[in-house]
Design a protein around this motif. Structure first.
Motif, PDB file in Angstrom:
ATOM      1  N   GLY A  28       0.817  -1.212   0.000  1.00 63.66           N
ATOM      2  CA  GLY A  28       0.000   0.000   0.000  1.00 63.66           C
ATOM      3  C   GLY A  28       0.845   1.254   0.000  1.00 63.66           C
ATOM      4  O   GLY A  28       0.548   2.223  -0.721  1.00 63.66           O
ATOM      5  N   LEU A  29       1.910   1.260   0.818  1.00 64.48           N
ATOM      6  CA  LEU A  29       2.803   2.420   0.843  1.00 64.48           C
ATOM      7  C   LEU A  29       3.448   2.660  -0.519  1.00 64.48           C
ATOM      8  O   LEU A  29       3.560   3.798  -0.987  1.00 64.48           O
ATOM      9  CB  LEU A  29       3.885   2.214   1.906  1.00 64.48           C
ATOM     10  N   LEU A  30       3.890   1.576  -1.145  1.00 66.09           N
ATOM     11  CA  LEU A  30       4.537   1.702  -2.455  1.00 66.09           C
ATOM     12  C   LEU A  30       3.557   2.176  -3.519  1.00 66.09           C
ATOM     13  O   LEU A  30       3.839   3.110  -4.285  1.00 66.09           O
ATOM     14  CB  LEU A  30       5.153   0.356  -2.854  1.00 66.09           C
ATOM     15  N   LEU A  31       2.395   1.540  -3.569  1.00 62.80           N
ATOM     16  CA  LEU A  31       1.426   1.876  -4.605  1.00 62.80           C
ATOM     17  C   LEU A  31       0.843   3.269  -4.434  1.00 62.80           C
ATOM     18  O   LEU A  31       0.478   3.928  -5.415  1.00 62.80           O
ATOM     19  CB  LEU A  31       0.301   0.839  -4.617  1.00 62.80           C
ATOM     20  N   ALA A  32       0.744   3.738  -3.186  1.00 61.51           N
ATOM     21  CA  ALA A  32       0.194   5.074  -2.956  1.00 61.51           C
ATOM     22  C   ALA A  32       1.060   6.156  -3.590  1.00 61.51           C
ATOM     23  O   ALA A  32       0.564   7.235  -3.943  1.00 61.51           O
ATOM     24  CB  ALA A  32       0.049   5.328  -1.460  1.00 61.51           C
ATOM     25  N   SER A  33       2.350   5.880  -3.733  1.00 57.40           N
ATOM     26  CA  SER A  33       3.262   6.869  -4.314  1.00 57.40           C
ATOM     27  C   SER A  33       3.401   6.730  -5.827  1.00 57.40           C
ATOM     28  O   SER A  33       4.144   7.501  -6.450  1.00 57.40           O
ATOM     29  CB  SER A  33       4.640   6.738  -3.660  1.00 57.40           C
ATOM     30  N   GLN A  34       2.714   5.756  -6.409  1.00 60.45           N
ATOM     31  CA  GLN A  34       2.802   5.532  -7.851  1.00 60.45           C
ATOM     32  C   GLN A  34       1.672   6.250  -8.594  1.00 60.45           C
ATOM     33  O   GLN A  34       0.691   6.675  -8.014  1.00 60.45           O
ATOM     34  CB  GLN A  34       2.745   4.027  -8.148  1.00 60.45           C
ATOM     35  N   ARG A  35       1.840   6.357  -9.913  1.00 62.24           N
ATOM     36  CA  ARG A  35       0.851   7.049 -10.738  1.00 62.24           C
ATOM     37  C   ARG A  35      -0.397   6.194 -10.916  1.00 62.24           C
ATOM     38  O   ARG A  35      -0.334   5.087 -11.433  1.00 62.24           O
ATOM     39  CB  ARG A  35       1.458   7.368 -12.111  1.00 62.24           C
ATOM     40  N   TRP A  36      -1.506   6.740 -10.499  1.00 53.20           N
ATOM     41  CA  TRP A  36      -2.781   6.056 -10.660  1.00 53.20           C
ATOM     42  C   TRP A  36      -3.533   6.549 -11.892  1.00 53.20           C
ATOM     43  O   TRP A  36      -4.349   5.819 -12.455  1.00 53.20           O
ATOM     44  CB  TRP A  36      -3.672   6.267  -9.429  1.00 53.20           C
ATOM     45  N   ALA A  37      -3.281   7.781 -12.286  1.00 56.44           N
ATOM     46  CA  ALA A  37      -4.058   8.346 -13.400  1.00 56.44           C
ATOM     47  C   ALA A  37      -3.237   9.408 -14.112  1.00 56.44           C
ATOM     48  O   ALA A  37      -2.302   9.985 -13.545  1.00 56.44           O
ATOM     49  CB  ALA A  37      -5.359   8.945 -12.889  1.00 56.44           C
ATOM     50  N   THR A  38      -3.591   9.661 -15.333  1.00 55.82           N
ATOM     51  CA  THR A  38      -2.988  10.723 -16.137  1.00 55.82           C
ATOM     52  C   THR A  38      -4.112  11.539 -16.767  1.00 55.82           C
ATOM     53  O   THR A  38      -5.008  10.979 -17.395  1.00 55.82           O
ATOM     54  CB  THR A  38      -2.088  10.144 -17.249  1.00 55.82           C
ATOM     55  N   VAL A  39      -4.070  12.842 -16.568  1.00 56.46           N
ATOM     56  CA  VAL A  39      -5.085  13.721 -17.160  1.00 56.46           C
ATOM     57  C   VAL A  39      -4.393  14.737 -18.059  1.00 56.46           C
ATOM     58  O   VAL A  39      -3.218  15.062 -17.875  1.00 56.46           O
ATOM     59  CB  VAL A  39      -5.897  14.451 -16.070  1.00 56.46           C
ATOM     60  N   THR A  40      -5.112  15.212 -19.049  1.00 53.39           N
ATOM     61  CA  THR A  40      -4.575  16.186 -19.996  1.00 53.39           C
ATOM     62  C   THR A  40      -5.051  17.570 -19.604  1.00 53.39           C
ATOM     63  O   THR A  40      -6.255  17.846 -19.560  1.00 53.39           O
ATOM     64  CB  THR A  40      -5.028  15.878 -21.427  1.00 53.39           C
ATOM     65  N   GLY A  41      -4.088  18.448 -19.292  1.00 57.62           N
ATOM     66  CA  GLY A  41      -4.425  19.794 -18.883  1.00 57.62           C
ATOM     67  C   GLY A  41      -4.386  20.761 -20.051  1.00 57.62           C
ATOM     68  O   GLY A  41      -4.550  20.378 -21.222  1.00 57.62           O
ATOM     69  N   SER A  42      -4.171  22.016 -19.750  1.00 58.04           N
ATOM     70  CA  SER A  42      -4.116  23.050 -20.779  1.00 58.04           C
ATOM     71  C   SER A  42      -2.954  22.795 -21.725  1.00 58.04           C
ATOM     72  O   SER A  42      -1.893  22.299 -21.325  1.00 58.04           O
ATOM     73  CB  SER A  42      -3.957  24.426 -20.125  1.00 58.04           C
ATOM     74  N   PHE A  43      -3.157  23.142 -22.962  1.00 56.30           N
ATOM     75  CA  PHE A  43      -2.136  22.971 -23.995  1.00 56.30           C
ATOM     76  C   PHE A  43      -1.683  21.510 -24.087  1.00 56.30           C
ATOM     77  O   PHE A  43      -0.518  21.219 -24.359  1.00 56.30           O
ATOM     78  CB  PHE A  43      -0.920  23.878 -23.728  1.00 56.30           C
ATOM     79  N   THR A  44      -2.637  20.622 -23.857  1.00 58.68           N
ATOM     80  CA  THR A  44      -2.429  19.172 -23.971  1.00 58.68           C
ATOM     81  C   THR A  44      -1.272  18.665 -23.097  1.00 58.68           C
ATOM     82  O   THR A  44      -0.617  17.690 -23.442  1.00 58.68           O
ATOM     83  CB  THR A  44      -2.179  18.760 -25.434  1.00 58.68           C
TER      84      THR A  44
END
Length: 205
Positions: A28-44
């Motif tokens: 849990g400690l390891l996974l909490a620090s990993q990337r769960w999602a990627t979103v596209t912000g301004s200017f892609t």
């Protein structure tokens, strides 16, 4: 004498419970620090969000608390272990709730729906391990061997004198105690050497 089968079962359940708590909390400690999602912000521009980002650091905090509780349980007695097992089970449930809550989050900057991805699902699996370990500990801790009393050896050694009954001394030695570690007689002022010779029996005093 305890039933060997019962003793083996108690040791097995203890090992399973602590193993599940250790594995679940560290994962849990390891996974909490990993990337769960990627979103596209301004200017892609893509923004990577970790589990801690999505849960306001609660994902890592809960897993860390489980790890600390497991360490405390290893040093505690049976009743305390049972209580800590119940607490660990509740923390496992909280980890699941926090991860599921992150699943429905919408990124405020882009309005994009954020899913937790495979690593978020892995965090939920780690939480399930914590939950299982906590339940086992709460239910079975009363059958586990108690903590060894580190002062028992000292007390037994102090209570065993070289002039005690030979059978009792033999039993103490067989248990690993050394009766010679304790002086045969208490040390006091009268036991100090007479450097003047006034107490010598040759003087007739």
């Amino acid at each position: 004498m305890a039933d060997p089968k019962v003793a083996r079962g108690a040791r097995r359940s203890r090992g399973i419970a602590f193993g599940l708590l250790l594995l679940g909390s560290l994962a849990g400690l390891l996974l909490a620090s990993q990337r769960w999602a990627t979103v596209t912000g301004s200017f892609t521009i893509e923004e990577h969000l970790t589990g801690n980002d999505l849960t306001n650091a609660m994902a890592g905090l809960l897993a860390g608390t489980v790890a600390a509780g497991g360490a405390l349980a290893a040093l505690s007695g049976r009743r305390t272990r049972a209580v800590l097992g119940g607490v660990a089970a509740l923390l496992g449930v909280a980890m699941v709730v926090v991860a599921i809550g992150a699943q429905g989050r919408t990124d405020p900057a882009t309005g994009t729906f954020v899913g937790i991805g495979a690593l978020g699902v892995g965090y939920i699996a780690a939480a399930a391990l914590v939950l299982a370990g906590g339940v086992i500990m709460a239910a079975r801790a009363h059958t586990w061997p108690g903590r060894p009393d580190r002062f028992a050896r000292t007390r037994a050694r102090a209570a065993t004198r070289a002039d005690d009954d030979a059978g009792e001394v033999w039993k103490a030695m067989d248990a690993g105690f050394d009766p010679t570690d304790v002086p045969d007689h208490p040390t006091g002022p009268d036991d100090m050497g007479d450097t003047t010779g006034r107490k010598s029996p040759d003087r007739g005093e």
